[in-house]
Write a protein that holds these residues in place. Structure first.
Motif, mmCIF file in Angstrom:
data_model
loop_
_atom_site.group_PDB
_atom_site.id
_atom_site.type_symbol
_atom_site.label_atom_id
_atom_site.label_comp_id
_atom_site.label_asym_id
_atom_site.label_seq_id
_atom_site.Cartn_x
_atom_site.Cartn_y
_atom_site.Cartn_z
ATOM 1 N N CYS A 131 -5.984 -91.855 66.137
ATOM 2 C CA CYS A 131 -6.088 -90.297 66.563
ATOM 3 C C CYS A 131 -7.136 -89.837 67.441
ATOM 4 O O CYS A 131 -6.967 -89.428 68.421
ATOM 5 C CB CYS A 131 -6.088 -89.560 65.333
ATOM 6 S SG CYS A 131 -4.776 -89.721 64.253
ATOM 7 N N HIS A 132 -8.521 -90.556 67.271
ATOM 8 C CA HIS A 132 -9.498 -90.296 68.055
ATOM 9 C C HIS A 132 -10.256 -91.464 68.423
ATOM 10 O O HIS A 132 -11.308 -91.434 68.876
ATOM 11 C CB HIS A 132 -10.124 -88.919 67.594
ATOM 12 C CG HIS A 132 -9.411 -88.016 67.010
ATOM 13 N ND1 HIS A 132 -9.253 -87.819 65.718
ATOM 14 C CD2 HIS A 132 -8.869 -86.760 67.629
ATOM 15 C CE1 HIS A 132 -8.409 -86.532 65.678
ATOM 16 N NE2 HIS A 132 -8.098 -86.091 66.625
ATOM 17 N N GLY A 133 -9.677 -92.424 67.854
ATOM 18 C CA GLY A 133 -10.648 -93.732 68.399
ATOM 19 C C GLY A 133 -11.637 -94.467 67.720
ATOM 20 O O GLY A 133 -12.500 -95.048 68.249
ATOM 21 N N SER A 134 -11.737 -93.720 66.334
ATOM 22 C CA SER A 134 -12.891 -94.467 65.632
ATOM 23 C C SER A 134 -12.693 -95.672 65.143
ATOM 24 O O SER A 134 -11.611 -96.148 64.988
ATOM 25 C CB SER A 134 -13.048 -93.577 64.303
ATOM 26 O OG SER A 134 -13.571 -92.241 64.264
ATOM 27 N N GLY A 135 -13.772 -96.483 65.074
ATOM 28 C CA GLY A 135 -13.697 -97.922 64.730
ATOM 29 C C GLY A 135 -14.537 -98.392 63.511
ATOM 30 O O GLY A 135 -15.573 -97.791 63.472
ATOM 31 N N PHE A 136 -14.002 -99.193 62.724
ATOM 32 C CA PHE A 136 -14.852 -99.610 61.643
ATOM 33 C C PHE A 136 -14.645 -101.175 61.497
ATOM 34 O O PHE A 136 -13.698 -101.622 61.481
ATOM 35 C CB PHE A 136 -14.053 -99.034 60.238
ATOM 36 C CG PHE A 136 -13.967 -97.487 60.226
ATOM 37 C CD1 PHE A 136 -14.832 -96.453 59.793
ATOM 38 C CD2 PHE A 136 -12.622 -96.733 60.988
ATOM 39 C CE1 PHE A 136 -14.668 -95.383 59.588
ATOM 40 C CE2 PHE A 136 -12.631 -95.582 60.952
ATOM 41 C CZ PHE A 136 -13.822 -94.796 60.193
ATOM 42 N N TYR A 137 -15.929 -101.704 61.056
ATOM 43 C CA TYR A 137 -16.013 -103.011 60.944
ATOM 44 C C TYR A 137 -15.139 -103.318 59.715
ATOM 45 O O TYR A 137 -14.583 -102.411 58.838
ATOM 46 C CB TYR A 137 -17.427 -103.386 60.789
ATOM 47 C CG TYR A 137 -18.302 -103.399 61.913
ATOM 48 C CD1 TYR A 137 -17.930 -103.884 62.873
ATOM 49 C CD2 TYR A 137 -19.453 -102.742 61.824
ATOM 50 C CE1 TYR A 137 -18.637 -104.185 64.098
ATOM 51 C CE2 TYR A 137 -19.987 -102.554 62.921
ATOM 52 C CZ TYR A 137 -19.978 -103.068 64.154
ATOM 53 O OH TYR A 137 -20.523 -103.235 65.263
ATOM 54 N N LYS A 138 -14.933 -104.763 59.327
ATOM 55 C CA LYS A 138 -14.285 -105.223 58.079
ATOM 56 C C LYS A 138 -14.974 -104.571 56.942
ATOM 57 O O LYS A 138 -14.205 -104.323 55.805
ATOM 58 C CB LYS A 138 -14.390 -106.602 58.190
ATOM 59 C CG LYS A 138 -13.481 -107.239 57.146
ATOM 60 C CD LYS A 138 -14.122 -108.734 56.982
ATOM 61 C CE LYS A 138 -12.877 -109.662 57.730
ATOM 62 N NZ LYS A 138 -13.604 -111.059 57.821
ATOM 63 N N THR A 139 -15.969 -104.226 57.084
ATOM 64 C CA THR A 139 -16.803 -103.600 55.690
ATOM 65 C C THR A 139 -16.846 -102.293 55.475
ATOM 66 O O THR A 139 -16.990 -101.765 54.415
ATOM 67 C CB THR A 139 -18.403 -103.831 55.932
ATOM 68 O OG1 THR A 139 -18.729 -103.502 57.013
ATOM 69 C CG2 THR A 139 -18.957 -105.710 55.895
ATOM 70 N N GLY A 140 -15.997 -101.716 56.301
ATOM 71 C CA GLY A 140 -15.670 -100.189 56.216
ATOM 72 C C GLY A 140 -16.784 -99.418 57.081
ATOM 73 O O GLY A 140 -16.712 -98.277 57.286
ATOM 74 N N ILE A 141 -17.819 -100.059 57.666
ATOM 75 C CA ILE A 141 -18.868 -99.424 58.441
ATOM 76 C C ILE A 141 -18.382 -99.030 59.742
ATOM 77 O O ILE A 141 -17.717 -99.467 60.204
ATOM 78 C CB ILE A 141 -19.992 -100.188 58.519
ATOM 79 C CG1 ILE A 141 -20.875 -100.708 57.420
ATOM 80 C CG2 ILE A 141 -21.326 -99.374 59.488
ATOM 81 C CD1 ILE A 141 -21.466 -99.801 56.680
ATOM 82 N N ASN A 142 -18.582 -97.440 60.082
ATOM 83 C CA ASN A 142 -18.079 -96.988 60.907
ATOM 84 C C ASN A 142 -18.868 -97.470 62.300
ATOM 85 O O ASN A 142 -20.214 -97.291 62.250
ATOM 86 C CB ASN A 142 -17.915 -95.587 61.166
ATOM 87 C CG ASN A 142 -19.205 -94.856 60.535
ATOM 88 O OD1 ASN A 142 -20.264 -95.397 60.029
ATOM 89 N ND2 ASN A 142 -19.707 -93.764 61.173
ATOM 90 N N PHE A 143 -18.581 -97.704 63.531
ATOM 91 C CA PHE A 143 -19.495 -98.088 64.646
ATOM 92 C C PHE A 143 -19.218 -97.349 65.825
ATOM 93 O O PHE A 143 -20.007 -97.440 66.940
ATOM 94 C CB PHE A 143 -19.519 -99.537 64.735
ATOM 95 C CG PHE A 143 -18.246 -100.100 65.331
ATOM 96 C CD1 PHE A 143 -17.404 -100.404 64.394
ATOM 97 C CD2 PHE A 143 -18.277 -100.635 66.787
ATOM 98 C CE1 PHE A 143 -16.126 -100.962 65.064
ATOM 99 C CE2 PHE A 143 -17.034 -101.096 67.018
ATOM 100 C CZ PHE A 143 -16.074 -101.381 66.186
ATOM 101 N N GLU A 144 -17.860 -96.766 65.884
ATOM 102 C CA GLU A 144 -17.565 -96.323 67.454
ATOM 103 C C GLU A 144 -16.742 -94.983 67.061
ATOM 104 O O GLU A 144 -16.134 -94.998 65.817
ATOM 105 C CB GLU A 144 -16.708 -97.280 68.271
ATOM 106 C CG GLU A 144 -15.530 -97.756 67.839
ATOM 107 C CD GLU A 144 -14.773 -98.806 68.665
ATOM 108 O OE1 GLU A 144 -15.430 -99.349 69.746
ATOM 109 O OE2 GLU A 144 -13.708 -99.187 68.708
ATOM 110 N N GLY A 145 -16.417 -94.151 68.123
ATOM 111 C CA GLY A 145 -15.579 -92.996 68.014
ATOM 112 C C GLY A 145 -16.387 -92.085 67.031
ATOM 113 O O GLY A 145 -17.377 -92.302 66.443
ATOM 114 N N PRO A 146 -15.429 -90.908 66.712
ATOM 115 C CA PRO A 146 -16.231 -89.656 66.096
ATOM 116 C C PRO A 146 -16.455 -89.962 64.476
ATOM 117 O O PRO A 146 -16.973 -88.836 63.947
ATOM 118 C CB PRO A 146 -15.174 -88.444 66.493
ATOM 119 C CG PRO A 146 -13.864 -89.254 66.728
ATOM 120 C CD PRO A 146 -14.137 -90.643 67.035
ATOM 121 N N ALA A 147 -15.894 -90.875 63.792
ATOM 122 C CA ALA A 147 -15.936 -90.572 62.344
ATOM 123 C C ALA A 147 -17.395 -90.638 61.966
ATOM 124 O O ALA A 147 -18.314 -91.456 62.391
ATOM 125 C CB ALA A 147 -15.357 -91.941 61.632
#
Ligand code: FES
Lengths: 188, 358
Positions: A131-147
């Protein structure tokens, strides 16, 4: 003929007093009240009828607590997508930096930005939200996008019969420091 | 051909597209007398048409543009372009007449008529024509029917209706409560409030440009750049995973962009000072809060002294403050966008503990 001319009121029109068609101020106001009252009443009835739509005919409520299989059904280092459709969870087995231990943790599939479902991209090892390009690592940590915060984790324990049991009723949020709590993570 | 496409793809990053559009816009605002001349506009139109024809030879671009959902965008671009040019051209001509003390176009050919029946009839005919058009449209282009909705499957990319893509693009840079509630609210309320904020009678009932350059620019910036351009970007250049693609680039869901975000607080405490984030939220986000407050509170007096000097003299104090606030709110979007694109700044104030991120 010119339109402007045509529309001018006739010069010599006389206002005729017609007592039959006369509306008194009092009469006007009371008709107005009746009219608005009827309108309000009709609207209220309509509104009440619409209340029914707020309650769905069918309520699909999957169980909040369920068993998902034995720990060995989950491969080391793999993000398990099999439970995405049925339960709305991703199961990951592997090393968890939050607790510095190896085991199983259960992620919610709901993006913490506006609630779309991210897709797991195996080759990039990340969840990417369409939807807006948020990225999460396998651990669930957000690292990119607006999340604004990491994905939520669910309670995960070992049931008596040795199966992994997930409880979606209890969630653990990273930003509150809850991932280190005992049941946020299953050590295997 | 291929080489040209590659160059265009390489050039097409959000930053370059956005900044070059703003530059073009600024030039147009500055030298409007020249820009609206047919001698300038005709070549521009020819180049645009030729460019479009060239672009349509590309499979990916062709598929994208001829998607039933996207055809209205082309129609919108053409009409917005034409009508903007038309109004500005008339405005420029009136400016010239004013400076030469000649009567305005509108005075010279007094074409005033009665609302009834002239206007109402035309509206009625338009209504019928549009209805017919929509009926044929809906027969000609099928609505894209998809599988039944499934809460655990989101199509990739998931896009709003095209006319909302500017809003969706906004959501990439701001928290939902800002981009989804506050900003759309400000746009609607601000547009409604405009006639009350700006009581200047110049330009009332006749086209004008020079007398209202700032205000026209202010409005057109919001509409053309912040709305129309973002729709175009959102439709044609945002692909799977909301990644950015050049116009002739195949939409690859595995496209990797280095986008690892960083909050202002992390930038300051971790990168710059190297001491880790402080526990206290206010201390942690202090700089961001000061920046935001400074932006909203300290800038208006500064603007009053500089670019808005004339406006400040014309408007009453409260009107000016409201105007400034709306202006700054609008400007916060490009600022945030460019900060994200260039230094991957995520939030200036980031307090996820209370869902408060700016
Ligand atoms: S909903 Fe996932 S990025 Fe917006």
């Amino acid at each position: 003929m010119d339109i402007k001319e045509e529309l001018k009121p006739p010069q010599d029109s006389v206002v005729v007093e017609d007592s039959y068609h006369m509306v008194t101020r009092r009469g006007f106001v009371s008709w107005l009240t009746v009219g608005w009252g009827a309108f309000a009443g009709a609207t209220a009835i309509m509104g009440a009828a619409f209340q029914r739509f707020l309650f769905p005919n069918v309520l699909r409520e999957p169980p909040q607590e369920f068993k998902i299989g034995f720990p060995n059904d989950f491969l080391e280092g793999v993000v398990d997508l099999r439970m995405q459709d049925k339960y709305g969870i991703w199961v990951v087995r592997g090393f968890d930096p939050a607790t510095s231990q190896t085991g199983i943790y259960v992620l919610s599939v709901i993006c913490t930005h506006l609630g779309c479902t991210p897709t797991w991209l195996e080759s990039e090892a990340k969840f990417k939200c369409p939807c807006h390009g948020s990225g999460f690592y396998k651990t669930g940590i957000n690292f990119e996008g607006p999340a604004p915060r990491p994905l939520e984790r669910f309670r995960v324990v070992l049931a008596e019969d040795g199966q992994v049991q997930v409880d979606k009723g209890k969630k653990f949020q990273y930003e509150k420091g809850e991932w280190t709590q005992p049941e946020a993570f299953l050590k295997v | 051909m291929e080489a040209l496409r590659h160059t265009i793809n390489a050039f097409a990053t959000p930053t370059t597209i956005y900044l070059s559009s703003v530059a073009l816009f600024a030039i147009a605002m500055w030298k409007m007398e020249i820009v609206v001349k047919p001698l300038v506009m005709i070549p521009v139109v020819i180049v645009t048409v030729l460019g479009t024809i060239f672009a349509l030879t590309d499979d990916h671009f062709f598929k994208l543009v001829t998607l039933p959902d996207n055809i209205p965008i082309t129609i919108m671009l053409a009409t917005v372009g034409y009508f903007t040019w038309y109004a500005l051209k008339k405005g420029v001509e009136n400016d010239k007449r004013l400076s030469e003390n000649r009567p305005l176009i509108e005075q010279e050919q007094d074409r005033r008529v009665m609302t009834w029946p002239n206007l109402v009839y035309i509206e009625f005919i338009c209504l019928i024509a549009i209805t017919v058009f929509l009926i044929f449209w809906s027969i000609g282009f099928q609505a894209p029917l998809e599988e039944p909705a499934n809460p655990t499957v989101t199509p990739n990319p998931a896009k709003a209706p095209w006319y909302f893509l500017g809003l969706q693009e906004m959501l990439v840079y701001f928290d939902p409560w800002l981009a989804g509630v506050v900003f759309p609210g400000l746009i609607v309320v601000g547009l409604m409030a405009l006639p009350y904020i700006d009581p200047n009678p110049k330009g009332n009932g006749y086209y004008s440009f020079k007398d209202r350059r700032l205000v026209i620019g202010y409005y057109l910036f919001g509409f053309l750049i912040q709305w129309v351009l973002l729709i175009v970007l959102g439709t044609f250049m945002r692909g799977p995973g909301w990644s950015f693609f050049g116009p002739f680039q195949e939409w690859d869901p595995h496209k990797v962009e280095a986008l690892t975000n960083i909050n202002l607080s992390e930038l300051l405490w971790v990168k710059l000072l190297n001491i880790g984030l402080p526990k206290n939220i206010l201390l942690r986000e202090g700089v961001g809060i000061v920046v935001v407050l400074g932006y909203l509170v300290a800038l208006p007096p500064l603007l009053a002294k500089t670019i808005f000097k004339k406006l400040y003299q014309e408007l009453s104090f409260i009107r000016f403050q409201i105007m400034c606030f709306l202006f700054l709110a609008m400007l916060s979007l490009p600022i945030k966008m460019i900060l994200r694109w260039t230094i991957n700044l995520k939030y200036i104030v980031a307090i996820p503990e209370f869902f408060f991120n700016i």
